[in-house]
Design an enzyme around this catalytic site. Structure first.
Site, PDB file in Angstrom:
ATOM      1  N   GLU A 100     -67.953  72.584  67.913  1.00  0.00           N
ATOM      2  CA  GLU A 100     -67.964  73.958  68.049  1.00  0.00           C
ATOM      3  C   GLU A 100     -68.510  74.689  66.810  1.00  0.00           C
ATOM      4  O   GLU A 100     -68.059  75.428  66.209  1.00  0.00           O
ATOM      5  CB  GLU A 100     -66.550  74.367  68.403  1.00  0.00           C
ATOM      6  CG  GLU A 100     -66.095  73.896  69.676  1.00  0.00           C
ATOM      7  CD  GLU A 100     -64.571  74.358  70.007  1.00  0.00           C
ATOM      8  OE1 GLU A 100     -64.087  73.996  71.229  1.00  0.00           O
ATOM      9  OE2 GLU A 100     -63.875  74.800  68.934  1.00  0.00           O
ATOM     10  N   TYR A 109     -83.545  98.763  63.675  1.00  0.00           N
ATOM     11  CA  TYR A 109     -82.423  98.701  62.716  1.00  0.00           C
ATOM     12  C   TYR A 109     -82.348  97.628  61.517  1.00  0.00           C
ATOM     13  O   TYR A 109     -83.059  96.481  61.599  1.00  0.00           O
ATOM     14  CB  TYR A 109     -80.947  98.494  63.384  1.00  0.00           C
ATOM     15  CG  TYR A 109     -80.205  99.703  63.844  1.00  0.00           C
ATOM     16  CD1 TYR A 109     -79.831 100.386  62.701  1.00  0.00           C
ATOM     17  CD2 TYR A 109     -80.282 100.021  65.293  1.00  0.00           C
ATOM     18  CE1 TYR A 109     -78.946 101.455  63.064  1.00  0.00           C
ATOM     19  CE2 TYR A 109     -79.455 100.926  65.511  1.00  0.00           C
ATOM     20  CZ  TYR A 109     -78.991 101.908  64.663  1.00  0.00           C
ATOM     21  OH  TYR A 109     -78.304 103.249  64.888  1.00  0.00           O
ATOM     22  N   ASP A 122     -57.023  71.636  60.616  1.00  0.00           N
ATOM     23  CA  ASP A 122     -58.031  72.249  59.961  1.00  0.00           C
ATOM     24  C   ASP A 122     -58.365  73.464  60.825  1.00  0.00           C
ATOM     25  O   ASP A 122     -59.076  73.290  62.029  1.00  0.00           O
ATOM     26  CB  ASP A 122     -59.254  71.146  59.691  1.00  0.00           C
ATOM     27  CG  ASP A 122     -60.425  71.873  58.886  1.00  0.00           C
ATOM     28  OD1 ASP A 122     -60.140  72.863  58.430  1.00  0.00           O
ATOM     29  OD2 ASP A 122     -61.155  70.872  58.846  1.00  0.00           O
ATOM     30  N   GLU A 176     -53.397  78.393  70.090  1.00  0.00           N
ATOM     31  CA  GLU A 176     -54.794  79.154  69.749  1.00  0.00           C
ATOM     32  C   GLU A 176     -54.379  80.324  70.585  1.00  0.00           C
ATOM     33  O   GLU A 176     -55.202  81.600  70.326  1.00  0.00           O
ATOM     34  CB  GLU A 176     -55.836  78.509  70.312  1.00  0.00           C
ATOM     35  CG  GLU A 176     -56.359  77.346  69.630  1.00  0.00           C
ATOM     36  CD  GLU A 176     -57.445  76.513  69.962  1.00  0.00           C
ATOM     37  OE1 GLU A 176     -58.247  75.787  69.091  1.00  0.00           O
ATOM     38  OE2 GLU A 176     -57.890  76.402  71.215  1.00  0.00           O
ATOM     39  N   HIS A 225     -74.617 103.876  71.264  1.00  0.00           N
ATOM     40  CA  HIS A 225     -74.380 102.287  71.165  1.00  0.00           C
ATOM     41  C   HIS A 225     -73.630 101.748  70.192  1.00  0.00           C
ATOM     42  O   HIS A 225     -73.072 102.547  69.375  1.00  0.00           O
ATOM     43  CB  HIS A 225     -75.815 101.851  70.712  1.00  0.00           C
ATOM     44  CG  HIS A 225     -76.406 102.308  69.202  1.00  0.00           C
ATOM     45  ND1 HIS A 225     -76.794 103.549  69.314  1.00  0.00           N
ATOM     46  CD2 HIS A 225     -76.310 101.835  68.214  1.00  0.00           C
ATOM     47  CE1 HIS A 225     -77.420 103.762  67.841  1.00  0.00           C
ATOM     48  NE2 HIS A 225     -76.819 102.511  67.271  1.00  0.00           N
ATOM     49  N   ASP A 252     -78.785  89.795  68.690  1.00  0.00           N
ATOM     50  CA  ASP A 252     -79.820  89.593  67.595  1.00  0.00           C
ATOM     51  C   ASP A 252     -80.325  88.021  66.842  1.00  0.00           C
ATOM     52  O   ASP A 252     -81.133  87.905  66.582  1.00  0.00           O
ATOM     53  CB  ASP A 252     -79.560  90.360  66.228  1.00  0.00           C
ATOM     54  CG  ASP A 252     -79.477  91.948  66.577  1.00  0.00           C
ATOM     55  OD1 ASP A 252     -80.448  92.471  67.455  1.00  0.00           O
ATOM     56  OD2 ASP A 252     -78.911  92.620  66.048  1.00  0.00           O
ATOM     57  N   GLU A 270     -55.125  74.992  72.419  1.00  0.00           N
ATOM     58  CA  GLU A 270     -54.747  74.062  71.497  1.00  0.00           C
ATOM     59  C   GLU A 270     -53.810  74.322  70.167  1.00  0.00           C
ATOM     60  O   GLU A 270     -53.535  75.459  70.149  1.00  0.00           O
ATOM     61  CB  GLU A 270     -55.900  73.231  71.009  1.00  0.00           C
ATOM     62  CG  GLU A 270     -56.713  72.455  72.082  1.00  0.00           C
ATOM     63  CD  GLU A 270     -58.179  71.622  71.522  1.00  0.00           C
ATOM     64  OE1 GLU A 270     -58.271  70.750  71.939  1.00  0.00           O
ATOM     65  OE2 GLU A 270     -58.695  72.414  70.818  1.00  0.00           O
ATOM     66  N   HIS A 309     -72.447  98.452  67.612  1.00  0.00           N
ATOM     67  CA  HIS A 309     -72.848  97.529  66.754  1.00  0.00           C
ATOM     68  C   HIS A 309     -71.506  96.654  66.418  1.00  0.00           C
ATOM     69  O   HIS A 309     -70.585  96.926  66.412  1.00  0.00           O
ATOM     70  CB  HIS A 309     -73.227  97.903  65.278  1.00  0.00           C
ATOM     71  CG  HIS A 309     -74.542  98.789  65.354  1.00  0.00           C
ATOM     72  ND1 HIS A 309     -75.628  98.181  65.400  1.00  0.00           N
ATOM     73  CD2 HIS A 309     -74.547 100.193  65.187  1.00  0.00           C
ATOM     74  CE1 HIS A 309     -76.659  99.046  65.246  1.00  0.00           C
ATOM     75  NE2 HIS A 309     -76.092 100.278  65.253  1.00  0.00           N
ATOM     76  N   LEU A 349     -61.600  78.708  56.480  1.00  0.00           N
ATOM     77  CA  LEU A 349     -60.639  78.730  55.184  1.00  0.00           C
ATOM     78  C   LEU A 349     -59.909  77.320  55.052  1.00  0.00           C
ATOM     79  O   LEU A 349     -59.604  76.784  56.023  1.00  0.00           O
ATOM     80  CB  LEU A 349     -59.646  79.743  55.250  1.00  0.00           C
ATOM     81  CG  LEU A 349     -59.797  81.309  54.888  1.00  0.00           C
ATOM     82  CD1 LEU A 349     -58.999  81.895  55.261  1.00  0.00           C
ATOM     83  CD2 LEU A 349     -59.936  81.442  53.257  1.00  0.00           C
ATOM     84  N   ASP A 350     -59.943  76.921  53.734  1.00  0.00           N
ATOM     85  CA  ASP A 350     -59.194  75.665  53.578  1.00  0.00           C
ATOM     86  C   ASP A 350     -58.206  76.085  52.254  1.00  0.00           C
ATOM     87  O   ASP A 350     -58.186  75.984  51.068  1.00  0.00           O
ATOM     88  CB  ASP A 350     -60.164  74.472  52.940  1.00  0.00           C
ATOM     89  CG  ASP A 350     -61.059  73.808  54.254  1.00  0.00           C
ATOM     90  OD1 ASP A 350     -60.575  74.288  55.301  1.00  0.00           O
ATOM     91  OD2 ASP A 350     -61.964  73.219  53.848  1.00  0.00           O
TER      92      ASP A 350
END
Length: 763
Positions: free
Chosen positions: A641, A471, A673, A572, A520, A386, A667, A522, A530-531
């Protein structure tokens, strides 16, 4: 009784009647007998309320009409006279497709917000189609500083490694018009005999409409789209009235005159052209199902068949709203935040603070996806990404009293998309405080002592809605007095249907005489920056385990003891959880600061989702929405990113502009952060009760951000809305129980504004 006595009694009776009339008149208004009116409730917050807006509150505000106009004027000057208004542009033209806010770098934004540094330059991001160049391409240009731009920087190579291929560009409205002209003026007359027989065909198909599918082809470089044809049911959803005809249109050529029909599908069979279909029909080789063009008993209409009833319940603010909205900034006694809309990615909020402390830098919708199944080519190939259409672009006005509470605060949104002049969606957002009709917490004690304590759950909500073809999506961000933030989206609107033929049980349910409601999924993807008590955060996973042990006081017996398991996720890959895989029941981001009890201050991500299966990884287009595979992933935050998807992924998922899986490259996520990327979704197998519309009940998913040892106790303990009384107190006394004051405090009538609607075209 003598006449004198009778006269006295009559006089007394008249006096009594007069007195009664006077008493009655005192209780009535002076306008001819109308009942006396309650005073109107205050329409603004009391001036003594403590919340205020900081001076830097508009850092994340979407571009104003004046800024959009300035950017467009600057681009027109810099790009030259060959620039065409996108509203009339053909594929071979140069045009400005979109202009929106270029978000500032986080470091510069925080330096301004937290340390008083000068604000970062306010900039715009423009997407420009260069169809007139020898090698047609799409470019991204940053323009600034606003409101008086003086520079333009091409960031396409920097962000994407090279020019963006022209076939990836979104389809302009003018391109859809040209496709319709081709279908109705050039192609459909070739099958007029069949269409007269099956579909009450009128001159140039004016009783029919087309609906696009996507993606557009089977491999990178294609631009060929299946279009379904439907009856044009005025004032109701045409989506339920498929006539069984689908056309594969190749519209890759820059000249619309060279566009062709590659394949035809009609009621279960494929043909090479409409002329071939007509020839076989004339030869009696086509089994034609006659489809009424007037719907099925009116169940397709949203107009109620019953008259209006009594007015429904209404919430109001007896002492005025307890929040304020200034531009894009919202403030209450507990919360402050900025809100906005990405033109393609949709709703987003920034700089979320609870009691003055930042919890979140950004929560933003990234993408929404619907994957369909069916036994027609349009149904089986549809994967609507979308963002390629624009969840901001297709935001709709909110209808007062239906989409939001009648007394919500409504905010407009300005945008520049497929036009040389900015437009406005009236009432694109609503902000409101709402009593949930549920206690946030409570306890009623009859044990040892007698007391009651509790707090009604009152939340602050910001909402917008997008209508993507059939929709409608409701996007909610809900702020709770406990410090929790809830993100929720709901699906409603019309289902997408297919013509009913063959063995349909594998693909959904029959919902009317000739209509299959197609299965279908969704899914929606969210970025959560978040900090938690600072920028350096760690990811913890906690769960439970039963451990066998001998009962200490009776060793001959065994006991299964419940224990907590804790694990620090440092890479990660450890914090990337695939849909369907085991996910820790408690997963939270924490700082290296502790609360009063020695626990790291944290915020938990609690998901509420029942997503369908993701597209298999061996699919050629799975990389185009690889985020769908992960119910949750935590990565290092990087400026390069910014988004998990792209407006260009819809039309080239085989070679996507952004592949989210590239973000997960193992990483370290310890003391960094961090960004959590969350997927929420559900499987939808349409059924009879989806007619006329899918309801929001049971079709809402999302996630919570909940404090986990972030505070020393529940912060709602300090709420001024709390109620407490003991058994030896008079709960009906105002000084004991604030609820007892409501007959006086809420003795006012809400000042209801006249109903208005934002309309059906943007100005």
């Amino acid at each position: 009784m003598n006449q004198k006595t009778i006269l006295v009694l009559l006089i007394l009776a008249v006096i009594t009647i007069f007195a009664l009339v006077c008493v009655l008149l005192v209780g009535r208004g002076g306008d001819g007998g109308e009942p006396s009116q309650l005073p109107h409730c205050p329409s603004v917050s009391p001036s003594a309320q403590p919340w205020t807006h900081p001076g830097q509150s508009q850092l994340f505000a979407d571009l104003s009409r004046e800024e959009l106009t300035a950017v467009m004027r600057f681009l027109t000057q810099r790009l030259g006279p060959g620039l065409v208004d996108a509203a009339q542009a053909r594929p071979s033209d140069n045009c400005v497709f979109s202009v929106e806010l270029q978000l500032p770098p986080k470091a510069a934004a925080l330096a301004h917000l937290d340390r008083g540094s000068p604000p970062p330059a306010r900039e715009a991001l423009a997407i420009v189609f260069f169809g007139r160049q020898p090698q047609p391409n799409v470019s991204e240009l940053v323009v600034g500083p606003l409101p008086h731009p003086s520079y333009m920087r091409d960031v396409t190579v920097e962000r994407h490694g090279g020019p963006l291929p022209y076939h990836r560009r979104p389809v302009l409205f003018q391109e859809y018009l040209d496709i319709d002209q081709m279908i109705f003026n050039r192609e459909l007359p070739q099958a007029s005999g069949l269409l007269h027989h099956c579909c009450f065909y009128k001159h140039r198909g004016r009783n029919l409409v087309t609906m696009t599918t996507a993606p557009r082809g089977l491999q990178s470089g294609d631009r060929a789209t299946w279009f379904g044809l439907y009856y044009n049911i005025s004032g109701a959803g045409f989506f339920l009235h498929h006539v069984g005809l689908e056309l594969l249109v190749n519209h890759k050529a820059l000249d619309p005159a060279r566009w062709t029909i590659q394949k035809v599908f009609y009621q279960g069979r494929y043909y090479d052209s409409l002329a071939q279909l007509e020839a076989q029909f004339e030869a009696g080789l086509v089994n034609v199902v006659l489809i009424p063009d007037n719907g099925t008993g009116g169940s397709w209409s949203l107009k109620s068949p019953v008259p209006p009833g009594p007015a429904p319940p209404l919430q109001f603010y007896p002492q005025g709203p307890r929040f304020s909205v200034q531009g894009s900034r919202v403030a209450s006694s507990l919360w402050t935040f900025s809100f906005g809309l990405g033109a393609f990615s949709g709703p987003r909020i920034f700089d979320v603070r609870f009691q003055g402390e930042r919890l979140v830098y950004e929560i933003s919708l990234q993408e929404a996806l619907a994957i369909y199944g069916g036994n027609s080519p349009a149904a089986m190939t549809t994967r609507y990404v979308d963002g390629g259409f624009g969840m901001g672009k297709y935001t709709t006005p909110l209808t007062r009293g239906v989409d939001c509470p009648y007394l919500a605060t409504y905010v407009d949104w300005h945008f520049l998309l497929e036009s040389q002049a900015p437009k406005t969606i009236r009432d694109a957002f609503c902000v409101f405080e709402q009593n949930q009709g549920l206690p946030l917490r409570r306890h009623h004690s009859d044990l040892y002592s007698h007391y009651f304590g509790g707090l009604a759950e009152t939340v602050l909500v910001v909402r917008s809605m997008s209508t993507l073809l059939n929709y409608d999506y409701v996007w909610d961000t809900v702020f709770h007095p406990s410090g929790a933030i809830e993100i929720r989206f709901y699906a409603t609107g019309y289902i997408s249907s297919a013509f009913l033929f063959g063995a349909t049980g594998k693909y959904g349910n029959q919902v009317s005489e000739h209509t299959l409601g197609t299965v279908h999924t969704h899914s929606a993807h969210f970025k959560v920056d978040l900090d938690v008590a600072g920028l350096e955060n760690w990811v913890w996973a906690e769960d439970m385990v039963f451990v066998p042990m001998a009962v200490p006081w009776s060793p001959e017996h065994q006991l299964q003891r419940l224990q907590v398991t804790r694990k620090l996720l440092e890479m990660e890959e450890q914090a990337a959880f695939l849909v369907g895989s085991a996910t820790p029941r408690y997963l939270y981001l924490a700082s290296n600061h502790s609360n009063k009890w020695g626990h790291p201050r944290g915020y938990r991500i609690q998901m509420l989702s029942f997503a369908g299966e993701p597209l298999p990884q061996n699919s050629s287009m799975a990389r185009g929405f690889s985020w769908e595979r992960y119910q949750l992933a935590v990565t290092q935050r990087k400026e390069e990113e910014p988004s998990s998807s792209s407006v260009f992924n819809q039309n080239d998922p085989w070679a996507p502009t952004v592949d989210f899986s590239d973000f997960i490259n193992n990483e370290t996520i310890a003391g960094k952060d961090l960004v959590a990327w969350v997927t929420a979704g559900f499987l939808h197998i349409p059924h009879a009760e989806d007619i006329p519309n899918t309801v929001t009940v049971g079709n809402g998913v999302g996630f919570f951000l909940r404090p986990y040892n972030f505070f020393d106790e529940d912060p709602s303990f300090y709420s001024a809305d709390s109620i407490y009384f003991r058994g030896d107190q008079d709960a009906g006394a105002c000084e004991v129980n604030p609820l007892a004051c409501l007959p006086q405090a809420a003795a006012c009538a809400p000042d209801l504004p006249a109903f208005s609607h934002g309309g059906f075209s943007h100005n």
